[in-house]
Design a protein around this motif. Structure first.
Motif, short mmCIF file in Angstrom:
data_model
loop_
_atom_site.label_atom_id
_atom_site.label_comp_id
_atom_site.label_asym_id
_atom_site.label_seq_id
_atom_site.Cartn_x
_atom_site.Cartn_y
_atom_site.Cartn_z
N ARG A 9 12.07 -28.42 -1.51
CA ARG A 9 11.15 -29.74 -2.38
C ARG A 9 10.02 -30.93 -0.69
NH1 ARG A 9 13.49 -34.18 -2.49
NH2 ARG A 9 15.64 -34.65 -2.62
N VAL A 10 9.84 -30.16 0.86
CA VAL A 10 8.61 -30.72 0.80
C VAL A 10 7.47 -30.31 1.29
CG1 VAL A 10 11.63 -31.58 2.31
CG2 VAL A 10 9.94 -29.57 3.04
N GLY A 11 6.82 -31.46 1.91
CA GLY A 11 5.54 -30.86 2.59
C GLY A 11 5.26 -32.01 2.60
N VAL A 12 4.92 -31.82 4.23
CA VAL A 12 4.05 -32.51 4.90
C VAL A 12 3.07 -32.30 5.82
CG1 VAL A 12 6.09 -34.10 4.96
CG2 VAL A 12 5.53 -32.52 6.48
N PRO A 13 2.12 -33.17 5.94
CA PRO A 13 0.89 -32.33 7.06
C PRO A 13 2.18 -31.78 8.23
CG PRO A 13 0.24 -34.65 6.45
CD PRO A 13 1.53 -34.36 6.14
N CYS A 14 1.00 -30.84 9.16
CA CYS A 14 2.10 -30.65 9.46
C CYS A 14 0.56 -30.31 11.10
CB CYS A 14 1.65 -29.03 9.14
SG CYS A 14 1.97 -27.75 11.00
N TYR A 85 19.53 -30.77 9.52
CA TYR A 85 18.24 -29.53 8.96
C TYR A 85 17.21 -30.72 8.38
CZ TYR A 85 22.27 -26.77 8.55
OH TYR A 85 22.80 -25.59 8.05
N ASP A 86 16.40 -30.73 9.10
CA ASP A 86 15.70 -31.67 10.01
C ASP A 86 13.95 -31.12 8.98
OD1 ASP A 86 13.21 -34.15 10.09
OD2 ASP A 86 14.24 -34.01 11.82
N PRO A 87 13.74 -31.42 7.59
CA PRO A 87 12.99 -30.84 7.10
C PRO A 87 11.01 -31.52 7.29
CG PRO A 87 13.12 -32.94 5.91
CD PRO A 87 14.25 -32.63 6.67
N ASN A 88 10.95 -32.54 8.25
CA ASN A 88 10.21 -32.54 8.77
C ASN A 88 9.88 -31.64 10.79
OD1 ASN A 88 8.71 -34.44 7.26
ND2 ASN A 88 10.60 -35.98 8.00
N VAL A 89 10.04 -31.33 10.73
CA VAL A 89 10.02 -30.00 11.95
C VAL A 89 9.99 -28.92 11.48
CG1 VAL A 89 11.76 -29.52 14.16
CG2 VAL A 89 11.76 -31.13 13.70
N LEU A 90 8.79 -28.25 12.46
CA LEU A 90 8.33 -26.80 12.11
C LEU A 90 9.03 -25.57 13.54
CD1 LEU A 90 7.15 -24.28 10.06
CD2 LEU A 90 4.68 -25.36 12.59
N ARG A 214 7.27 -31.27 15.52
CA ARG A 214 7.65 -32.39 14.65
C ARG A 214 5.97 -32.63 13.42
NH1 ARG A 214 11.44 -35.11 12.36
NH2 ARG A 214 12.30 -34.95 14.71
N LEU A 215 6.56 -32.56 12.14
CA LEU A 215 5.28 -32.32 11.18
C LEU A 215 4.47 -33.85 11.42
CD1 LEU A 215 6.13 -29.60 8.92
CD2 LEU A 215 5.35 -29.80 11.33
N GLY A 216 3.45 -34.14 11.16
CA GLY A 216 2.70 -35.61 11.25
C GLY A 216 2.80 -35.92 12.12
N GLY A 217 3.96 -36.44 12.93
CA GLY A 217 4.93 -37.34 14.11
C GLY A 217 4.81 -36.71 16.09
N GLN A 218 5.05 -37.78 16.63
CA GLN A 218 4.26 -37.38 17.84
C GLN A 218 5.65 -37.72 18.49
OE1 GLN A 218 1.34 -37.44 19.04
NE2 GLN A 218 0.77 -37.07 20.88
N LEU A 219 5.67 -36.19 19.45
CA LEU A 219 7.18 -36.39 20.32
C LEU A 219 6.93 -36.88 21.69
CD1 LEU A 219 7.59 -32.96 19.88
CD2 LEU A 219 8.69 -35.07 19.05
#
Length: 219
Positions: A9-14, A85-90, A214-219
Motif C-alpha cells: 500500500r505505497v505509492g509515491v512519485p518516482c 525494507y524502505d518503500p521509498n526506494v526502487l 530514492r523515490l521522489g527524493g534527492q540523494l
C-alpha cells in the motif's frame, strides 16, 4: 510510478536519483559496491547514511533451465539488526540480451511496502510473461516458473579487509583466505529465479546490472 496494489500500500512519485552499475558477464564481473556514493552511505561522511539505497552486490549464475539473479543492500549488518525494507526506494535489475550492454531489454523493478497490519512485503514487476509477483518477505513466492524471495540473508561476500589494510601498510601481500570481514554479518537481499527461456536471445551473452533510486527524493 503506478500505485502498488494488493499486499503493498505505497505509492509515491518516482525519480531514479541514484544508480550503482554492476556488470556480470562472460567478459567482465564487478561486485562489492558497498558505501557508494560515500557522501550518502558512509557513516564517516554522512551521520545519517542512506542504507536502504546502498547496493552491495549483484550475483548471477545459471543451470540448464534457470537463471538466478540476486541483489543485496543495506549491509553488512550485525546479526541482531533487522532487514531493511524502505518503500521509498526502487531497485532495478537490468538485463541486456541483444549483445549491446548499453541497452536494457528487460528492466525488473523491485519495491517494498507494508500491509494493513504493517507486515513487510515485496513486489517485483517486469518479469517477462507474468503479472507482478507480490507477497510477504521471508517466503518463496512462485508464479509461472519464477521464484522470488526477499529477506535477511547471511552476507555471502568474502573479503579479507584486514589483509588489504596490512598489505597497503607494509607493501607485502598479507591476505588470509581463512579470514573474512563479512563473516557473521547479515544483509538484506532479493533473489529471483528466472526461466532461461524468458530472457535468453539466441547465443547472445546476458549482461546484468542493478541500480537503486530514492523515490521522489534527492540523494
Amino acid at each position: 510510478m503506478p500505485k502498488l496494489t494488493g499486499y503493498l500500500r505505497v505509492g509515491v512519485p518516482c525519480a531514479l536519483a541514484f544508480g550503482a552499475l554492476l556488470f556480470v558477464g562472460q567478459r567482465e564481473t564487478v561486485a562489492a559496491d558497498h558505501n557508494e556514493p560515500a557522501t550518502r552511505t558512509e557513516v564517516g561522511v554522512d551521520p545519517t547514511p542512506d542504507r536502504a539505497a546502498d547496493l552491495a552486490d549483484v550475483y548471477a549464475f545459471h543451470d540448464a533451465s534457470n537463471l538466478v539473479v540476486a541483489i543485496t543492500f543495506a549491509g553488512p549488518a550485525a546479526t541482531n539488526l533487522p532487514a531493511v525494507y524502505d518503500p521509498n526506494v526502487l531497485y532495478r535489475i537490468n538485463i541486456s540480451n541483444d549483445g549491446n550492454r548499453a541497452n536494457t531489454e528487460i528492466p525488473i523493478d523491485i519495491r517494498f511496502g507494508f500491509d494493513e497490519a504493517n507486515n513487510p512485503g515485496v513486489e517485483v514487476r517486469g518479469l517477462p510473461g507474468v503479472a507482478p509477483i507480490q507477497g510477504p518477505v521471508e517466503r518463496n513466492l512462485s508464479l509461472g516458473g519464477y521464484v522470488v524471495r526477499a529477506g535477511l540473508f547471511d552476507d555471502p561476500f568474502f573479503f579479507d579487509l584486514q589483509g588489504l589494510r596490512e598489505t597497503r601498510a607494509t607493501g607485502s601481500l598479507r591476505f588470509n583466505n581463512m579470514r573474512s570481514a563479512f563473516a557473521n554479518a547479515n544483509i538484506t537481499g532479493v533473489v529471483i529465479q528466472i526461466p532461461r527461456s524468458r530472457v535468453e536471445n539466441g547465443t547472445n551473452q546476458l549482461d546484468i546490472w542493478a541500480e537503486a533510486g530514492r523515490l521522489g527524493g534527492q540523494l
